[in-house]
Scaffold this active site. Structure first.
Site, mmCIF file in Angstrom:
data_model
loop_
_atom_site.group_PDB
_atom_site.id
_atom_site.type_symbol
_atom_site.label_atom_id
_atom_site.label_comp_id
_atom_site.label_asym_id
_atom_site.label_seq_id
_atom_site.Cartn_x
_atom_site.Cartn_y
_atom_site.Cartn_z
ATOM 1 N N ASP A 109 38.064 45.058 -53.788
ATOM 2 C CA ASP A 109 37.410 43.834 -53.316
ATOM 3 C C ASP A 109 37.310 42.838 -54.461
ATOM 4 O O ASP A 109 37.242 43.232 -55.629
ATOM 5 C CB ASP A 109 35.977 44.127 -52.859
ATOM 6 C CG ASP A 109 35.917 45.116 -51.728
ATOM 7 O OD1 ASP A 109 36.878 45.183 -50.954
ATOM 8 O OD2 ASP A 109 34.886 45.812 -51.630
HETATM 9 N N1 URA Z 1 35.268 50.585 -51.925
HETATM 10 C C1 URA Z 1 34.776 49.349 -51.704
HETATM 11 O O1 URA Z 1 33.872 49.174 -50.914
HETATM 12 N N2 URA Z 1 35.342 48.336 -52.379
HETATM 13 C C2 URA Z 1 36.326 48.475 -53.285
HETATM 14 O O2 URA Z 1 36.782 47.504 -53.876
HETATM 15 C C3 URA Z 1 36.809 49.762 -53.496
HETATM 16 C C4 URA Z 1 36.260 50.803 -52.803
#
Ligand code: URA
Length: 270
Positions: A109
């Site tokens: 993310d």
């Molecule tokens: N899980 C999440 O919620 N976000 C990420 O970026 C990676 C794993």
């Protein structure tokens, strides 16, 4: 009649180029019978067509195409892992050398920090990103509140993150007040954030600290380094590449056109 090729590159030269040591060291690896080409033990002087021949050392496939690179990058928050961003935010590929062109393996993310592999090696990307290979990813999550035993147990055993979707068992430990270490091998959209939210402790900060056997606590945010051949091999091992048919690595990106190599649900982070 010999089936050995008389054209192509000398095997020991190819092995030296991809990082197995000096030519002499590579001679020894070949002479010791540790190298197979297309399934047959190679002899010294063997030549290979790097675009076609399947080369294995100690039973593990070796990517021999010239120009394959793999970097380990420590993504800072605010950087996107897509190749380009309509909102003009900085991209992960903007953090590494521009040549050869590379792409991120899987997704983090925009707000998530930590380790991500960036490569032009499509086979490596597929091996690492595909959930069926189950490469572990480890995260440190700073969460709201302080998860107690029942929240930790739920995270371990699996939580429903959307109707009918329960996460697989995970390894979870409390590292301090409001800090949880979570190891998963699935790659669901916003998985860790949704897991923590589901047990009443939304994530404030999320950092990926390990991908399979690879970690690097000294890599500064925004920094990158080349993954060594041993690390690439340990990653392919972690992805079970030893048993994978046709596991020769090549430079063709997976069907992601630089946008999504996650092999998950196509939407996002693992
Ligand atoms: N899980 C999440 O919620 N976000 C990420 O970026 C990676 C794993």
């Amino acid at each position: 009649m010999s089936l050995e090729r008389s054209d192509g590159e000398r095997l020991q030269k190819v092995l030296a180029r991809v990082g197995f040591g000096s030519r002499r060291a590579c001679d020894e690896i070949v002479a010791a019978g540790r190298v197979r080409v297309n399934g047959n033990v190679a002899v010294l002087g063997r030549r290979v067509d790097v675009a076609r021949d399947v080369v294995e050392v100690d039973g593990r496939p070796v990517g021999v195409l010239p120009g394959l690179v793999a970097y380990l990058v420590n993504k800072p928050a605010g950087v996107v892992t897509t190749a380009s961003d309509p909102e003009g935010r900085p991209t992960i590929v903007g953090l590494v050398p521009t040549e050869p062109r590379v792409f991120a393996v899987g997704r983090l993310d925009v707000a998530t920090e930590g380790l991500i592999v960036v490569t032009n090696d499509g086979q490596l990307a597929q091996l690492l990103a595909h959930p069926s290979h189950g490469v572990e990813k480890e995260y440190l999550a700073e969460v709201e509140g302080d998860p107690g035993p029942s929240a930790l147990r739920a995270l371990r055993e699996g939580v429903e993150i959307e109707p009918g979707v329960v996460t697989a068992p995970a390894r979870v430990s409390r590292r301090g007040p409001g800090v949880v270490r979570i190891v998963i091998h699935e790659g669901r959209y916003h998985q860790v954030r949704r897991m923590c939210a589901a047990v009443g402790h939304p994530v404030r900060r999320l950092v990926r600290t390990r991908i399979g056997p690879v970690s690097d606590s000294r890599l500064a945010p925004g920094a990158w380094r080349v993954l060594g051949i041993d690390e690439v091999r340990s990653l392919t091992d972690a992805a079970g590449a030893v048993d994978a048919p046709g596991a020769q690595r090549g430079g063709t990106p997976p069907e992601v056109s630089g946008t999504d190599a996650s092999g998950t649900d196509g939407r996002g982070a693992q």
